[in-house]
Design a protein around this motif. Sequence first.
Motif, short mmCIF file in Angstrom:
data_model
loop_
_atom_site.label_atom_id
_atom_site.label_comp_id
_atom_site.label_asym_id
_atom_site.label_seq_id
_atom_site.Cartn_x
_atom_site.Cartn_y
_atom_site.Cartn_z
N LEU A 92 102.95 -21.15 79.53
CA LEU A 92 103.80 -22.34 79.58
C LEU A 92 102.93 -23.58 79.64
N HIS A 93 101.92 -23.53 80.52
CA HIS A 93 101.07 -24.71 80.68
C HIS A 93 100.25 -24.99 79.44
N TYR A 94 99.61 -23.95 78.90
CA TYR A 94 98.72 -24.18 77.77
C TYR A 94 99.45 -24.20 76.43
N GLY A 95 100.70 -23.76 76.42
CA GLY A 95 101.50 -24.01 75.23
C GLY A 95 101.73 -25.50 75.07
N ASN A 96 101.91 -26.18 76.23
CA ASN A 96 102.06 -27.63 76.21
C ASN A 96 100.72 -28.32 76.04
N ARG A 97 99.76 -28.01 76.93
CA ARG A 97 98.49 -28.73 76.94
C ARG A 97 97.63 -28.41 75.73
N GLY A 98 97.62 -27.16 75.31
CA GLY A 98 96.72 -26.76 74.24
C GLY A 98 97.24 -26.93 72.83
N MET B 64 89.23 -28.84 72.09
CA MET B 64 88.85 -28.71 73.49
C MET B 64 89.71 -27.68 74.22
N GLU B 65 90.98 -27.59 73.87
CA GLU B 65 91.90 -26.72 74.58
C GLU B 65 92.00 -25.31 74.00
N ILE B 66 91.57 -25.09 72.76
CA ILE B 66 91.69 -23.79 72.12
C ILE B 66 91.04 -22.66 72.93
N PRO B 67 89.83 -22.87 73.50
CA PRO B 67 89.21 -21.76 74.24
C PRO B 67 90.07 -21.21 75.37
N ALA B 68 90.86 -22.05 76.01
CA ALA B 68 91.70 -21.56 77.10
C ALA B 68 92.63 -20.46 76.61
N THR B 69 93.32 -20.71 75.51
CA THR B 69 94.27 -19.74 74.98
C THR B 69 93.56 -18.50 74.46
N VAL B 70 92.52 -18.69 73.67
CA VAL B 70 91.83 -17.57 73.03
C VAL B 70 91.14 -16.68 74.06
#
Length: 263
Positions: free
Chosen positions: A88-94, A56-62
């Motif tokens: 910082l946020h998506y390193g944690n969340r994703g 679910m979270e991978i698309p945010a980073t990519v």
Amino acid sequence: MDWYTGNTAYDTVLTIAFGFAAFVLVGGLFAQSPYGRFATTKIGFNLNPKLGWLLMEIPATVVFAVFYLSGPNRFEPTSVVLALIWLLHYGNRGWFFPLSIRQVPGKRGSFNVSVLGMGMFVTALHGYLNGAFFSHDYKHQYDTGWLTDPRFLVGVVVYLCGFILLVRSEAIVRNLRDKDNPGATEYRIPYGFGFRFVTSPAYLGELIAWAGFALLTWSLAGVVILLITAGNLVPRAFATHRWYREKFADYPTDRKALIPFVM
């Protein structure tokens, strides 16, 4: 100042995002997203929590990386700082959060495929809107002076307060399960830090963090994710509070649902 950027593609996606935020805000009044303790097997099939959260979270980073790196201002100081806050946020969340989940062995009821699809849509939207905005600077506001602007400075402080509350609260919940035997107990009452005051301090932290993010970026992309997050987490926080009070007879009576001392 006009809300639009003048870039047709960006403004179209932003409009869609606000429409979806309205859908989430209204929909959250009637039902909870079917994951975690509110999971259901009625729609599609289920995935285990680690895989569900990760996908679910991978698309945010990519998506963020693709559109940020394609912008002309990707190496400008302010754009880099904003990107680092995002990472910082998506390193944690994703990445850290899903990989650190202590799941009950064999459990597959925590992530319905409908939630996965909706989540991937939101994180892809979020990644595009911020990645493109930071590196293209459509509003011409991100010169180096932005890093000393009161909106940025106050926003960073608010964001970090929310982020710390979020991370610490998630750590407390994660540590309720023995890492060597996570199936020994599925749910227990968490105590300490934000849990002294509210049932869902992680949700409160997420809301505070995105409020700070909207302020420090001074962008409608930040407002969109705050609205979507509120539409999902605020009613879920009240449902979670009711769930704990019904499940545990000794649940602290002075603990509020989401906002300390208020509600």
